[in-house]
Design an enzyme around this catalytic site. Sequence first.
Site, PDB file in Angstrom:
ATOM      1  N   GLU A   1     -59.958  10.090 -19.590  1.00 11.36           N
ATOM      2  CA  GLU A   1     -59.445   8.733 -19.376  1.00 11.36           C
ATOM      3  C   GLU A   1     -57.920   8.679 -19.346  1.00 11.36           C
ATOM      4  OE1 GLU A   1     -61.096   5.808 -21.973  1.00 11.36           O
ATOM      5  OE2 GLU A   1     -63.164   6.239 -21.388  1.00 11.36           O
TER       6      GLU A   1
ATOM      7  N   GLU B   1     -58.062   4.156 -28.308  1.00 12.11           N
ATOM      8  CA  GLU B   1     -59.370   4.798 -28.163  1.00 12.11           C
ATOM      9  C   GLU B   1     -59.597   4.994 -26.674  1.00 12.11           C
ATOM     10  OE1 GLU B   1     -62.361   5.726 -27.028  1.00 12.11           O
ATOM     11  OE2 GLU B   1     -63.519   3.990 -27.696  1.00 12.11           O
TER      12      GLU B   1
END
Length: 693
Positions: free
Chosen positions: A157, A148
């Site tokens: 990210e 995740e």
Amino acid sequence: MFQLKVNPVTGKSEWIVIEEDEESSVVVDLATTCYLDMLNDAPRNSAYLHAIHSTLLLFSNNHSPLHVLDIGSGTGLLSMMAARSMSHHHSSKGFVTACESYLPMFKLMNKVLRANHMNTTIRVFNKRSDELQVGHHIPSRAHVLVSEILDSELLGEGLIPTLQHAHDCLLVENYKTVPYKATTYAQLVESTYLWKLHDLFNNEANAADGIHLVPKGKETILRVKPQQLAMHCDAIGEEIRLLSEPFKVFEFDFSKRPDSHGETQVHIKATNDGTVHAVISWWVLQLDYEGLIYYSTAPKWVTPLQNNGLPSSYSCIRYWCDHWKQCVWFSKGKGLLVRKDENVCMNAIHTDISISYEFQSQSQRSEVDGHDLSPQLLSVTLSPERIAIYGDNNWRLSMLKAIDYALKEKDSPLCVVADDSVFLTIMVAHLSKKSRTIALFPGLREKGSKYLEAVADENGYSMDRVQVINSKKQLTLDDTQQKKADLLIAEPFYFGSEGMLPWQSLQFWSRRTMLDSILSEDVCIMPCKGILKGCAMSLPDLWRSRRALENIEGFDHSMVNSTLGACGGLSSSLEIPCLPFFIWQCGETKKLSDTCTILEFDFLKPMTSCHGKATVEFVDTGVCHGFALWIDWVILSTNNIVMSTGPDQRYWKQGIKLLAEPFKVTKNIPGICSAVLEASFDSSSGELSVKYN
């Protein structure tokens, strides 16, 4: 363990040592992250649980041990889901490898695993995934990747580089992933509010103060970074006019090695006449291989059918959460004019960490005033809120009145700008042709100096009257040519500290104190005072997102609450930290009391520790979840010019002090429904503590 701590008022950083058993030491560090908010996202947790279960069932007939790799493990929730699923459905012994590079979270994950008796089942590494080596750290490549590592934009990210390395070095040939696929969607919108967040040039054109922060031909010398901005778009839903239906942009299949670069051309039919000020985007996750489990970050006005015909079992209803929002991409200049049923051509590009858009015809249209800077010219990037403030005519007019009043009857004044305000620096030089200005620019530094030089001609001053001095060194009378300062001014605004707690701008008070020896006896100090204000708020969405964790899909997380700064069900002795939020973006909100004054900071005197308290009387019925806190800056007391940063102001974040437990209040019951707020400011540490009773 070492942790970098910043003194809020001096701006200086220092490394402090945190002992192994000092759990409370990292509360503020971890409380400002999104972990707690993410773990309270029940739809997310449920979707991952069912997707991991169904994915591991695909390997139920495997004869070799099943290996699951969890990248960016956090508290280890996904690892534990995988381990439990394997123990229930796999006869052969499987194992889970988890890696978490952030040391405080790695330590917290070990506590969670021990509490759930899974510390021997899951092997944990305090490393980035690209530091893992098969045969050294892990015995074999993994069959399943669970992760995740998604932000509001999807890619920010490092999702693509992480998947590339895992594909090349850590996973078997026919691996499976959870999530399985992600699709990004977008929609064209018109919104004056979004336009004001980036187009300083055209907003400044309406100002009558003669200041040109972005002169013609240098429109992007002060600008927002050209990237998507994460924002709760539901909060401005009534101020958004939709100009298209949602459309698909990119699809990322995580079961394949992703490309670092991708381009697509999208043809969009305009559904209304209007001006495209922005592109609002979101993503939809398909978590399982079969395509039955989904999660969406779409705004509330988008239905499942508009998300490319998702199955009827899919629900777009989800909790308000702060860890995933929608994203906004600003259209250039005044925007792109479109007519109903017109075909709009848009190019979309993704790199390995971001997605950007460009309208093919926008640069050719005369209605658009946005221009690209030549590569050799300077560009200073500011937050969208700072751009909007600088383009606000009322704000500029108030500052003009204050500066103009302060300059009256001062012959050849020396002005020191104690913050990063290019606006005030230019305004003093523009209004007083005999003035000399020293700008400290603690954040902008040399970049600020070059900017002032670049716009000097258009603002009617020469650089021999304006000087930027590195604020790291103590300013002395040698720097001022033995003249004491007649004006010490600030907005206050410190570059790089946007989005922090409001009282971190008390850095101005610290700088004023350090400059005391070079200030004249009749120096004019602006702002002259700061007033800490507060009010009681109903904040059900925010409180739910930060409430104490207990059982998450069958896994005990109660041991992380104090470290993550949770509220609800905890010991009354544990301090819940104040956190910065745009209250207007916090979902459902309601003001329950009048505004009260808690504490005043007198900038006419050197900085000192101080304490104050106020009684909050509730004037409306509801459930109180906490208190909103902010600072009103009294720029000039004689003219009563005050700049508020309260909840009614969208361009500043407020501090929010959540209650340990919410309580119901009823208006018009004096003395029964009230609260006491106390605040203490420590001048040595720069910390402001707030307590309530």
